[in-house]
Design an enzyme around this catalytic site. Sequence first.
Site, PDB file in Angstrom:
ATOM      1  N   HIS A 245       0.130  83.629 -67.990  1.00  0.00           N
ATOM      2  CA  HIS A 245       0.044  82.232 -67.590  1.00  0.00           C
ATOM      3  C   HIS A 245       0.345  82.029 -66.098  1.00  0.00           C
ATOM      4  O   HIS A 245      -0.517  81.631 -65.325  1.00  0.00           O
ATOM      5  CB  HIS A 245       1.041  81.395 -68.396  1.00  0.00           C
ATOM      6  CG  HIS A 245       0.740  81.300 -69.863  1.00  0.00           C
ATOM      7  ND1 HIS A 245      -0.442  80.816 -70.389  1.00  0.00           N
ATOM      8  CD2 HIS A 245       1.513  81.612 -70.936  1.00  0.00           C
ATOM      9  CE1 HIS A 245      -0.388  80.834 -71.706  1.00  0.00           C
ATOM     10  NE2 HIS A 245       0.776  81.320 -72.070  1.00  0.00           N
TER      11      HIS A 245
HETATM   12  O1  RIB Z   1       2.266  77.035 -71.236  1.00  0.00           O
HETATM   13  C1  RIB Z   1       2.661  78.126 -70.442  1.00  0.00           C
HETATM   14  C2  RIB Z   1       3.656  77.700 -69.415  1.00  0.00           C
HETATM   15  O2  RIB Z   1       4.842  77.251 -70.068  1.00  0.00           O
HETATM   16  C3  RIB Z   1       4.110  78.852 -68.496  1.00  0.00           C
HETATM   17  O3  RIB Z   1       4.424  78.335 -67.236  1.00  0.00           O
HETATM   18  C4  RIB Z   1       5.354  79.359 -69.166  1.00  0.00           C
HETATM   19  O4  RIB Z   1       6.271  79.947 -68.231  1.00  0.00           O
HETATM   20  C5  RIB Z   1       5.930  78.087 -69.698  1.00  0.00           C
HETATM   21  O5  RIB Z   1       6.650  77.459 -68.650  1.00  0.00           O
END
Ligand code: RIB
Length: 321
Positions: A245
């Site tokens: 992510h």
């Molecule tokens: O949905 C994924 C996000 O949410 C990423 O930034 C992970 O670190 C959480 O913060």
Amino acid sequence: MPLHKVIYDTDPGIDDAMALVFQALHPEIDLLGITSVFGNATIDTTTRNALYLAQRFAPGVPVARGAAAPLQCAAPVPLGWIHGDDGLGNIELPEPDHGKLDARPAHRFIVETVRAHPGEVTLLAVGPLTNLALALADDPGIAHRVKEVVIMGGAFGIRGVLGNVTPAAEANVHCDPEAADIVCGAPWKLSIVGLDVTHETVMTNAFLASIRDRGGEPGRFVWDISRHYERFHFESDRIEGIYAHDYSAVAYLLAPHLYETRSGPVRVVTSGIATGQTIQKPSAMHVDAPDWDGRPACAVCVGVDAPAVLNLYESTLCAGA
Ligand code: RIB
Ligand code: CA
């Protein structure tokens, strides 16, 4: 010569940490600061983790403590089953030197740093967007002084991708939907790296083992903290690996040509069962939509060359191999 002066706004968090290690190693990134925010863990934990990561991988980079809760409600319950009770995979890391914390709150650090480097700073936000919304409230003019803003957040239904905390909402946006709507409506250059492309970008177990074996001490750290995260991904989505992510937002900053984007204003739903849903009105859509019309267009990522994005991570982590 570094090409990108970056303020990294983050809720470390395992994928946050993996992205920070990458930034510390990449020659085209000049980390001006790290600002913590609640989200994957409490603000105390994410701030401690930001200090630890800076002191270990980016010595000298200032860390400023940010928001403990969203703009309009109480802080969410930390996500221990996802990121570990300590936010970094429960691998028993030593305490950092808390005396190194910048005296300013995160939003003031952002305002003052952007003012000091007009037109040069990228805000790279990979947690709830509360700090950025507070910075805009403090000085709306920063929207014209930043070089660009890149966020990890949102889900736009491309190829049927849903949210990850509700069917409608991605976690960062869901944590503070009001802040996200403010950020999406500000007159700055905003790019949004959502689940639509991060779910295409999976670091497999074999990929992470290669980083461990060829990435030196940073590579072993990435392997160690990703064990807990990999178990969560298998238990929740039956994938053998982890979604990259937060690193995806860094990859977009460095190599936007690896992403396909769609232009148009974005709104965030702030009430009801779809709270946190991100909805874009594509610029090519010619209908009257007052809730969107008149707001700035954002670049939403709708496609990615995931092998090339993963290769960038591996080649940076293993450059010394
Ligand atoms: O949905 C994924 C996000 O949410 C990423 O930034 C992970 O670190 C959480 O913060
Ligand atoms: Ca994050």
